[in-house]
Design a protein around this motif. Structure first.
Motif, PDB file in Angstrom:
ATOM      1  N   GLN A 134     -10.562  17.304 -34.386  1.00  0.00           N
ATOM      2  CA  GLN A 134      -9.664  16.150 -34.502  1.00  0.00           C
ATOM      3  C   GLN A 134      -8.243  16.615 -34.248  1.00  0.00           C
ATOM      4  OE1 GLN A 134     -10.054  13.705 -38.002  1.00  0.00           O
ATOM      5  NE2 GLN A 134      -8.736  12.133 -37.128  1.00  0.00           N
ATOM      6  N   ILE A 151     -14.014   6.334 -40.012  1.00  0.00           N
ATOM      7  CA  ILE A 151     -12.972   5.504 -39.421  1.00  0.00           C
ATOM      8  C   ILE A 151     -13.159   4.053 -39.871  1.00  0.00           C
ATOM      9  CG2 ILE A 151     -14.289   5.300 -37.279  1.00  0.00           C
ATOM     10  CD1 ILE A 151     -11.642   5.378 -35.761  1.00  0.00           C
ATOM     11  N   ILE A 197     -16.403  11.991 -38.528  1.00  0.00           N
ATOM     12  CA  ILE A 197     -15.185  11.200 -38.419  1.00  0.00           C
ATOM     13  C   ILE A 197     -15.461   9.886 -39.129  1.00  0.00           C
ATOM     14  CG2 ILE A 197     -13.638   9.943 -36.869  1.00  0.00           C
ATOM     15  CD1 ILE A 197     -13.233  12.880 -36.530  1.00  0.00           C
ATOM     16  N   THR A 214      -4.530  10.921 -35.390  1.00  0.00           N
ATOM     17  CA  THR A 214      -4.925   9.762 -36.189  1.00  0.00           C
ATOM     18  C   THR A 214      -3.983   8.616 -35.836  1.00  0.00           C
ATOM     19  OG1 THR A 214      -3.425  10.264 -38.002  1.00  0.00           O
ATOM     20  CG2 THR A 214      -5.614  11.261 -38.113  1.00  0.00           C
ATOM     21  N   ASP A 215      -4.003   7.562 -36.662  1.00  0.00           N
ATOM     22  CA  ASP A 215      -3.063   6.457 -36.489  1.00  0.00           C
ATOM     23  C   ASP A 215      -1.615   6.926 -36.510  1.00  0.00           C
ATOM     24  OD1 ASP A 215      -4.920   4.419 -36.269  1.00  0.00           O
ATOM     25  OD2 ASP A 215      -4.973   4.058 -38.414  1.00  0.00           O
ATOM     26  N   GLU A 267      -8.550   1.553 -37.538  1.00  0.00           N
ATOM     27  CA  GLU A 267      -8.108   2.945 -37.518  1.00  0.00           C
ATOM     28  C   GLU A 267      -8.452   3.610 -36.196  1.00  0.00           C
ATOM     29  OE1 GLU A 267      -8.005   4.603 -42.011  1.00  0.00           O
ATOM     30  OE2 GLU A 267      -9.944   4.697 -41.025  1.00  0.00           O
ATOM     31  N   ARG A 268      -7.685   4.649 -35.890  1.00  0.00           N
ATOM     32  CA  ARG A 268      -7.890   5.421 -34.660  1.00  0.00           C
ATOM     33  C   ARG A 268      -8.089   6.890 -34.986  1.00  0.00           C
ATOM     34  NH1 ARG A 268      -2.672   2.977 -31.928  1.00  0.00           N
ATOM     35  NH2 ARG A 268      -2.523   2.032 -33.962  1.00  0.00           N
ATOM     36  N   ALA A 269      -8.791   7.573 -34.106  1.00  0.00           N
ATOM     37  CA  ALA A 269      -8.959   9.021 -34.203  1.00  0.00           C
ATOM     38  C   ALA A 269      -8.959   9.585 -32.790  1.00  0.00           C
ATOM     39  CB  ALA A 269     -10.256   9.382 -34.917  1.00  0.00           C
TER      40      ALA A 269
END
Length: 105
Positions: free
Chosen positions: A43, A62, A60, A46-47, A66-68
């Motif tokens: 990773q 999420i 992950i 993130t946001d 949300e974003r990754a």
């Protein structure tokens, strides 16, 4: 599950590293994403933007909206290897499906 508007999408990859920008576009569903062969994600964001340093994670999690940003390294796999991204999160998610309700483990 839809990915870029496709049901059960499939991507043929070459050996090497691929960057995936994930967005949970669900309105109320949390996902716990893993790779079927147990390989880690790296990773990188993130946001809140890029992380100070890459982090190796096996899952992950999420929440809605949300974003990754992750890297998956396919360099070690033969051409015929199939790896599936799976979701193991129960529905409803423990503690609720709202990101503010999720307690990190």
């Amino acid at each position: 599950m839809l990915v870029n508007g496709k049901v059960w999408p499939y991507l043929e990859v070459k050996r090497g590293k691929y960057r995936f920008r994930m967005l949970n576009g669900s309105t109320s569903r949390t996902y716990a994403l893993t790779l079927s062969n147990g390989a880690p994600f790296t990773q990188i964001g993130t946001d809140g933007g890029l992380l100070p340093a890459p982090v190796s994670v096996s899952t992950i999690t999420i929440g809605p909206g949300e974003r990754a940003d992750v890297i998956v390294n396919f360099a070690a796999y033969a051409a015929s290897t199939e790896i599936v991204m799976t979701n193991s999160a129960p529905a409803p998610f423990p503690g609720g499906d709202h990101p503010a309700d999720i307690i990190p483990t």
